[in-house]
Write an enzyme that holds these catalytic residues in place. Sequence first.
Site, short mmCIF file in Angstrom:
data_model
loop_
_atom_site.label_atom_id
_atom_site.label_comp_id
_atom_site.label_asym_id
_atom_site.label_seq_id
_atom_site.Cartn_x
_atom_site.Cartn_y
_atom_site.Cartn_z
N TYR A 1 0.85 -1.19 0.00
CA TYR A 1 0.00 0.00 0.00
C TYR A 1 0.88 1.24 0.00
O TYR A 1 2.12 1.14 -0.07
CB TYR A 1 -0.98 -0.03 1.17
CG TYR A 1 -2.00 -1.14 1.05
CD1 TYR A 1 -2.89 -1.18 -0.02
CD2 TYR A 1 -2.06 -2.17 1.99
CE1 TYR A 1 -3.82 -2.21 -0.17
CE2 TYR A 1 -2.98 -3.19 1.87
CZ TYR A 1 -3.87 -3.21 0.79
OH TYR A 1 -4.78 -4.23 0.65
N CYS B 1 -8.26 -23.66 12.01
CA CYS B 1 -7.99 -22.99 10.72
C CYS B 1 -7.07 -23.89 9.89
O CYS B 1 -6.11 -24.46 10.41
CB CYS B 1 -7.31 -21.65 11.01
SG CYS B 1 -6.76 -20.77 9.54
N CYS C 1 -6.35 -21.65 4.54
CA CYS C 1 -6.68 -21.62 3.11
C CYS C 1 -6.79 -20.14 2.69
O CYS C 1 -6.13 -19.28 3.24
CB CYS C 1 -7.95 -22.41 2.84
SG CYS C 1 -9.39 -21.88 3.80
#
Length: 348
Positions: free
Chosen positions: A174, A342, A345
């Site tokens: 960014y 988790c 992915c």
Amino acid sequence: MKSMYKHIFEPLTIRRMTMKNRIMMTPMGTNYGEQSGEMSFLHINYYEQRARGGTGLIMVENANVDYPLGSNGTTQLRIDHDNYLPRLFKLTETVHKHGACIGIQINHAGASAQSARTQMQPVSASDIPSKAGGEIPRPLEKEEILQIKKYGQAAKRAQAAGFDTVEIHAGHSYLISQFLSPLTNHRTDEFGGSAENRARFARMVLEEVRAQVGPHFPIFVRISADEFLEGGNTLEDTLDYLQYFQEEADVIDVSAGLNSSIQYQIDANYLPDGWRSYMAKAVKERYGKPCVTTGNIRNPQVAEDILAKGDADIIGMGRGLIADPDWVNKVEFGDVCDIRKCISCNIG
């Protein structure tokens, strides 16, 4: 019942904010925002679930400080105008009911914005795309760079909306990252070249935010400590340039990777639990600041060990809290075997 993970559940005070534990939900785009840039009630409910689940600090996904030029998506939150404050206040009020702290990440997308959405050519430090095949941005004029008050004004709005802290996004390709990285900053003025010059914009942003929020409000800054690209910043380079803007930062959120090394930014599933913690350790040892570490931290024992060794002070958890909003409560009250794990992915 006393948790066996005593370091995870040790409170942490940063200026006038006290986290009840060391788990921070990291900023992740949800696409739950209204197309107007407001928080939606679906959005508020999403964050409330993680607060109810015991999370110590929720860092809300990146909010745009300069619309439309800094836009990062059609449903990105905006914090560039006071008319976004009512819903943001509703969010902070809702999360605080559950004893969680809450912050918001403020950001300008720079070259990662898309003209098809903004109807404007993206801007950056130089005319280098933020990823291979990306749009060519125009370099910001010096007069435009000096308009860093937009970050400060956004931080002031966050404070007014009841947030406990803000995080300045200086990583992940960014705008601030585009100034910091030699891959995207080819300027020849005082904002390019040396590490000190490339860090000048970041320093100005941090100083402006501090001037707006005052001495008691915590400021986090997120960095890509190693860009994992040939010619990009290494960890040693980052330890060097941090000297120029870390003074006003209370906490360094030590991430990694750019758009072209996204497998290290949004950790690929083959990377081991806590693999990034050595970077936070290096930053903490050099500057003595509290640090956040992230990176596939799925096993609570790994989180506990990182904190116990002092490699980091806060464990940043993203997709793990999407998979199981009650992760923290389950760890605290001995229900670890019931965690919905988790699988890291959402990367391919």
